[in-house]
Design an enzyme around this catalytic site. Structure first.
Site, PDB file in Angstrom:
ATOM      1  N   GLN A   1       0.792  -0.829   0.320  1.00 24.64           N
ATOM      2  CA  GLN A   1      -0.595  -0.200   0.067  1.00 24.64           C
ATOM      3  C   GLN A   1       0.838   1.407   0.157  1.00 24.64           C
ATOM      4  O   GLN A   1       1.047   1.383   1.381  1.00 24.64           O
ATOM      5  CB  GLN A   1      -1.145   0.175   0.885  1.00 24.64           C
ATOM      6  CG  GLN A   1      -1.980   1.335   1.769  1.00 24.64           C
ATOM      7  CD  GLN A   1      -3.582   0.755   1.044  1.00 24.64           C
ATOM      8  OE1 GLN A   1      -3.629  -0.650   1.286  1.00 24.64           O
ATOM      9  NE2 GLN A   1      -4.279   2.033   0.811  1.00 24.64           N
ATOM     10  N   PHE A   2       1.345   1.492  -1.446  1.00 28.46           N
ATOM     11  CA  PHE A   2       2.348   2.374  -1.176  1.00 28.46           C
ATOM     12  C   PHE A   2       1.249   3.958  -0.339  1.00 28.46           C
ATOM     13  O   PHE A   2       1.965   5.238  -0.473  1.00 28.46           O
ATOM     14  CB  PHE A   2       2.695   2.898  -2.821  1.00 28.46           C
ATOM     15  CG  PHE A   2       1.349   3.819  -3.876  1.00 28.46           C
ATOM     16  CD1 PHE A   2       1.720   5.073  -3.847  1.00 28.46           C
ATOM     17  CD2 PHE A   2       0.839   3.251  -4.019  1.00 28.46           C
ATOM     18  CE1 PHE A   2       0.359   6.186  -4.678  1.00 28.46           C
ATOM     19  CE2 PHE A   2      -0.359   3.748  -5.115  1.00 28.46           C
ATOM     20  CZ  PHE A   2      -0.140   4.616  -5.026  1.00 28.46           C
ATOM     21  N   THR A   3       0.267   4.105  -0.603  1.00 25.11           N
ATOM     22  CA  THR A   3      -0.935   4.986  -0.074  1.00 25.11           C
ATOM     23  C   THR A   3      -0.220   5.216   1.434  1.00 25.11           C
ATOM     24  O   THR A   3      -0.486   6.752   1.622  1.00 25.11           O
ATOM     25  CB  THR A   3      -1.963   5.227  -0.297  1.00 25.11           C
ATOM     26  OG1 THR A   3      -2.922   4.481   0.137  1.00 25.11           O
ATOM     27  CG2 THR A   3      -2.598   5.620  -2.245  1.00 25.11           C
TER      28      THR A   3
END
Length: 150
Positions: free
Chosen positions: A78-80
């Site tokens: 989850q890069f966010t």
């Protein structure tokens, strides 16, 4: 590295309408990786995660680890999680590692976590549009960042 760990009754990841992974009792982990992260960060997180005492003992006290309850783990990239919201209303993801760093480190993390857990860790698919479903048990949610390990 940043993780959001949720104690779950069950969790699953679906991609294009097909269930890729599913677990029963255990942890649903969202993993964010930045360019400065290393295998040392992954090793530290794996050790912390499998030893977190957030499962109830016979007295209803959170005193057992995932190892004690023989739980399962689902890890989703989850890069966010690396978002910066300091300026404006649109998050910046400049701190998130590019694929050339993030993919090998994600795979390393999942492999080392499997070894520490003593069983296969379920995963999402790096970079895919995933639908994640879970039932948070408690709710219990723990956030950790390897930049704050001391």
């Amino acid at each position: 590295m940043r993780v959001v760990i949720q104690r779950v009754t069950h969790a699953s990841v679906t991609i294009d309408g097909i269930c890729k992974s599913a677990i029963k009792e255990g942890f649903m982990i969202l993993l964010g990786i930045e360019a400065a992260d290393s295998q040392e960060d992954a090793d530290w997180l794996c050790k912390k995660i499998v030893n977190l005492r957030v499962f109830d003992d016979e007295n209803g006290v959170m005193n057992k680890s995932i190892l004690d309850v023989q739980g399962e783990i689902l890890v989703v990239s989850q890069f966010t999680l690396m978002a910066s919201t300091k300026k404006g209303n649109r998050p910046s993801y400049i701190r998130a590692a590019g694929h050339e760093i993030a993919v090998p480190l994600y795979e390393y993390f999942c492999n080392e976590l499997s070894i520490a857990l003593g069983k296969e860790v379920e995963t999402g698919e790096f970079g895919a549009d995933m639908k994640v479903e879970l039932l948070n048990n408690g709710p219990v949610t723990i956030c950790m960042d390897t930049k704050n390990k001391e």
